[in-house]
Design a protein around this motif. Structure first.
Motif, PDB file in Angstrom:
ATOM      1  N   PHE A  34     -17.330 -66.002 -24.889  1.00  0.00           N
ATOM      2  CA  PHE A  34     -16.016 -65.564 -24.441  1.00  0.00           C
ATOM      3  C   PHE A  34     -16.204 -64.487 -23.382  1.00  0.00           C
ATOM      4  O   PHE A  34     -16.564 -63.351 -23.698  1.00  0.00           O
ATOM      5  N   PRO A  35     -15.970 -64.787 -22.114  1.00  0.00           N
ATOM      6  CA  PRO A  35     -16.150 -63.776 -21.073  1.00  0.00           C
ATOM      7  C   PRO A  35     -15.067 -62.696 -21.142  1.00  0.00           C
ATOM      8  O   PRO A  35     -13.933 -62.956 -21.547  1.00  0.00           O
ATOM      9  N   HIS A  36     -15.438 -61.496 -20.763  1.00  0.00           N
ATOM     10  CA  HIS A  36     -14.517 -60.351 -20.726  1.00  0.00           C
ATOM     11  C   HIS A  36     -13.984 -60.198 -19.308  1.00  0.00           C
ATOM     12  O   HIS A  36     -14.754 -60.110 -18.352  1.00  0.00           O
ATOM     13  N   THR A  37     -12.669 -60.108 -19.180  1.00  0.00           N
ATOM     14  CA  THR A  37     -12.076 -59.813 -17.884  1.00  0.00           C
ATOM     15  C   THR A  37     -11.825 -58.308 -17.785  1.00  0.00           C
ATOM     16  O   THR A  37     -12.268 -57.525 -18.614  1.00  0.00           O
ATOM     17  N   GLY A  38     -11.094 -57.884 -16.769  1.00  0.00           N
ATOM     18  CA  GLY A  38     -10.800 -56.477 -16.564  1.00  0.00           C
ATOM     19  C   GLY A  38     -10.647 -56.201 -15.085  1.00  0.00           C
ATOM     20  O   GLY A  38     -11.044 -56.996 -14.235  1.00  0.00           O
ATOM     21  N   MET A  39     -10.067 -55.052 -14.773  1.00  0.00           N
ATOM     22  CA  MET A  39      -9.769 -54.720 -13.379  1.00  0.00           C
ATOM     23  C   MET A  39     -10.980 -54.113 -12.691  1.00  0.00           C
ATOM     24  O   MET A  39     -11.697 -53.294 -13.267  1.00  0.00           O
ATOM     25  N   MET A  40     -11.183 -54.504 -11.453  1.00  0.00           N
ATOM     26  CA  MET A  40     -12.191 -53.876 -10.616  1.00  0.00           C
ATOM     27  C   MET A  40     -11.601 -52.614  -9.994  1.00  0.00           C
ATOM     28  O   MET A  40     -10.405 -52.351 -10.114  1.00  0.00           O
ATOM     29  N   SER A  41     -12.407 -51.850  -9.311  1.00  0.00           N
ATOM     30  CA  SER A  41     -11.935 -50.678  -8.572  1.00  0.00           C
ATOM     31  C   SER A  41     -11.695 -51.066  -7.120  1.00  0.00           C
ATOM     32  O   SER A  41     -12.487 -51.805  -6.535  1.00  0.00           O
ATOM     33  N   SER A  42     -10.627 -50.553  -6.557  1.00  0.00           N
ATOM     34  CA  SER A  42     -10.380 -50.795  -5.135  1.00  0.00           C
ATOM     35  C   SER A  42     -11.247 -49.852  -4.302  1.00  0.00           C
ATOM     36  O   SER A  42     -11.790 -48.869  -4.807  1.00  0.00           O
ATOM     37  N   ARG A  43     -11.353 -50.160  -3.040  1.00  0.00           N
ATOM     38  CA  ARG A  43     -12.087 -49.309  -2.104  1.00  0.00           C
ATOM     39  C   ARG A  43     -11.138 -48.924  -0.989  1.00  0.00           C
ATOM     40  O   ARG A  43     -10.786 -49.729  -0.151  1.00  0.00           O
ATOM     41  N   ASP A  44     -10.680 -47.668  -1.038  1.00  0.00           N
ATOM     42  CA  ASP A  44      -9.707 -47.178  -0.051  1.00  0.00           C
ATOM     43  C   ASP A  44      -8.482 -48.078   0.009  1.00  0.00           C
ATOM     44  O   ASP A  44      -7.930 -48.350   1.083  1.00  0.00           O
ATOM     45  N   GLY A  45      -8.063 -48.570  -1.173  1.00  0.00           N
ATOM     46  CA  GLY A  45      -6.880 -49.414  -1.241  1.00  0.00           C
ATOM     47  C   GLY A  45      -7.129 -50.881  -0.990  1.00  0.00           C
ATOM     48  O   GLY A  45      -6.206 -51.704  -1.108  1.00  0.00           O
ATOM     49  N   ASP A  46      -8.348 -51.249  -0.634  1.00  0.00           N
ATOM     50  CA  ASP A  46      -8.683 -52.648  -0.373  1.00  0.00           C
ATOM     51  C   ASP A  46      -9.350 -53.274  -1.591  1.00  0.00           C
ATOM     52  O   ASP A  46     -10.018 -52.591  -2.373  1.00  0.00           O
ATOM     53  N   TRP A  47      -9.180 -54.600  -1.702  1.00  0.00           N
ATOM     54  CA  TRP A  47      -9.770 -55.337  -2.813  1.00  0.00           C
ATOM     55  C   TRP A  47     -10.736 -56.386  -2.290  1.00  0.00           C
ATOM     56  O   TRP A  47     -10.840 -56.608  -1.087  1.00  0.00           O
ATOM     57  N   ALA A  48     -11.412 -57.035  -3.201  1.00  0.00           N
ATOM     58  CA  ALA A  48     -12.453 -57.991  -2.830  1.00  0.00           C
ATOM     59  C   ALA A  48     -11.890 -59.173  -2.047  1.00  0.00           C
ATOM     60  O   ALA A  48     -10.814 -59.700  -2.364  1.00  0.00           O
ATOM     61  N   ASP A  49     -12.616 -59.599  -1.048  1.00  0.00           N
ATOM     62  CA  ASP A  49     -12.305 -60.844  -0.337  1.00  0.00           C
ATOM     63  C   ASP A  49     -13.028 -62.021  -0.977  1.00  0.00           C
ATOM     64  O   ASP A  49     -12.618 -63.169  -0.809  1.00  0.00           O
ATOM     65  N   ILE A  50     -14.106 -61.746  -1.689  1.00  0.00           N
ATOM     66  CA  ILE A  50     -14.905 -62.808  -2.293  1.00  0.00           C
ATOM     67  C   ILE A  50     -14.530 -63.001  -3.764  1.00  0.00           C
ATOM     68  O   ILE A  50     -13.999 -62.093  -4.400  1.00  0.00           O
ATOM     69  N   PRO A  51     -14.788 -64.183  -4.336  1.00  0.00           N
ATOM     70  CA  PRO A  51     -14.591 -64.367  -5.766  1.00  0.00           C
ATOM     71  C   PRO A  51     -15.559 -63.485  -6.558  1.00  0.00           C
ATOM     72  O   PRO A  51     -16.730 -63.348  -6.192  1.00  0.00           O
TER      73      PRO A  51
END
Length: 476
Positions: A207-224
């Motif tokens: 069972f994989p665990h999800t959760g929020m990543m941290s943004s970088r200067d308000g930007d989020w990941a472009d990659i999966p």
């Protein structure tokens, strides 16, 4: 238990710093103490909290922050408050950006085909069709942070790590969580097409665990960015150690969908003498969408609502107002907590004490606090009163109160916390396994008993808890 009580008493006698100090005492008036004991007895025989969390998880289900389901949960919470007879029931809305995971698939295609169990992490980007590539293996997040710019061009980065060691206090979560939070920033800098990480948890199920990543200067990941289960991460490690070339194929429909409405549900029991003074308790109403959010944090909502409702049935209201807040959008950055602190900025000084239940549904074992020095004897006395529930008095200078309490604590609101046994919490946290069957009704009732006594006494006693100390940062 006798040994624990003796150690606690010795610690009290020596002072939390270990130096010998005079022990101040505070005596709770007997009539007030007796009311608190009766509340505990009533709570231990009550099924109200279990009925609440059963209703929330069954009738509403998963409650992703900003989703239609979270909106239904707010309506459910307001209706519950009205049915239970709270004096004030309000929904305080705020605006937030909405992220959804969409559909996701991940398969190992070399050295042979094998489906993996994974989930997109909060804030992940989407793929443009399938991404198929050899992986670049990193033993831990520290190794990934050293990657040179552009060195991962066209590759999938895989960050390994260790399974969290099960701990009553959740030790190790913060350190393990770094691969989830900041891994994408270094993977993108390296030019990776996608990032796969060992999910953060102490379980050995797929069972994989999800959760929020941290943004970088308000930007989020472009990659999966995908977390895979611990057994699947173990499998990739073994293949890597054998020198095999490992290839993955993955796709992800995760992405952002503009601004939506979320909100906090606020329920008040208005105080009889000092209604402007507020003792705030609560839990967060949103959850991740893999399970039904029973432990995180349907249980916390149920515990605090049930405790307040029992207090409301007393012959008279406590001196101060008791406020239950069902915080919205906690999982995606404490958005509801920040919105509440902003909405109530003018009355922050009237919040005399705050705490949150947000660590599952196992029994409470410890009371900690962060109040002014003159109030510590009163908190010690509360600790003695709830000790028969199996609760020991912990530190008197422990910052926090719970994730959603952090913005209030930074503004000077004093805090307490009833620490729960988290030994198996990270087996279920943020996974499809966070479901109602993991809750023991008797353990849930012990939580309600502790909260009912603590909150009643905090609202009834003429004690000034306020302190100017601010907590160290923390997050979900």
């Amino acid at each position: 238990m006798k040994q624990l009580v003796c150690v606690s008493a010795l610690t009290l006698a020596l002072g939390w710093g270990g130096a010998a100090t005079a022990v101040q005492s505070y005596e709770i008036p007997e009539e007030t103490a007796q009311t608190a004991r009766e509340l505990m007895e009533t709570a231990l025989d009550s099924d109200l909290a279990y009925e609440i969390v059963e209703s929330l998880t069954t009738e509403i289900g998963p409650r992703l922050a900003g989703s239609e389901a979270e909106a239904r949960a707010r309506a459910w919470g307001a209706k519950l408050g009205e049915e239970l007879g709270f004096d004030v029931v309000e929904i305080e809305e705020f605006t937030m950006p909405f992220w959804d995971r969409g559909r996701m698939e991940i398969t190992m295609t070399a050295p042979y085909d094998q489906a993996l169990y994974g989930t997109a992490l909060g804030g992940s980007g989407r793929s443009d069709g399938d991404i198929a590539s050899q992986i670049v293996y990193f033993r831990d997040i520290h190794a990934l942070t050293l990657v040179e710019d552009g060195a991962l061009e066209g590759k999938i980065a895989f960050v390994d790590g260790e399974i969290m060691v099960a701990s009553q206090v959740g030790a190790g979560y913060g350190a393990a969580n770094q691969r989830r939070r900041i891994g994408w920033q270094h993977a993108e800098r390296g030019g990776a097409s996608a990032l796969v990480v060992r999910s953060v948890g102490s379980d050995s199920r797929r069972f994989p665990h999800t959760g929020m990543m941290s943004s970088r200067d308000g930007d989020w990941a472009d990659i999966p960015v995908i977390a895979i289960s611990n057994p699947d991460a173990d499998h990739l490690r073994r293949l890597h150690n054998l020198g095999e070339s490992i290839e993955l194929t993955l796709s992800s429909g995760a992405g952002w969908h503009g601004d939506v409405t979320s909100g906090n549900v606020v329920l008040d029991i208005v105080g009889r003498e000092s209604p402007e003074e507020i003792v705030l308790i609560g839990g967060h109403l949103d959850s991740w969408d893999l399970g039904t959010g029973a432990l995180d944090d349907g249980a916390g909502v149920a515990i605090t609502v049930a405790a307040a409702q029992l207090i409301s049935e007393l012959p008279q209201r406590p001196r101060r107002t008791i406020r239950v807040v069902m915080f919205g959008a906690e999982e995606v950055g404490l958005l509801g907590a920040r919105a509440y602190a902003g909405e109530h900025q003018d009355e922050i000084a009237n919040h005399v004490l705050a705490t949150e239940s947000d660590f599952g549904a196992r029994t409470v074992w410890q009371l900690v606090s962060n109040v002014n020095d003159d109030a510590n004897p009163a908190v010690d006395a509360i600790g003695r009163l709830i000790a028969p529930l199996g609760i020991v008095r912990g530190g008197s200078d422990v910052p926090g109160g719970g994730p959603d309490i952090i913005p209030l604590a930074y503004s000077g609101v004093p805090t307490v916390r009833l620490n729960q046994n988290g030994l198996d919490y990270f087996d279920f946290h943020h996974t499809p396994d966070d479901t109602l069957d993991k809750i023991d009704p008797a353990e849930l009732s012990q939580n309600v008993a502790a909260y009912a006594a603590l909150v009643y006494l905090a609202a009834e006693l003429d004690v000034e808890f306020r302190t100017t100390q601010s907590p160290e940062g923390a997050s979900e």
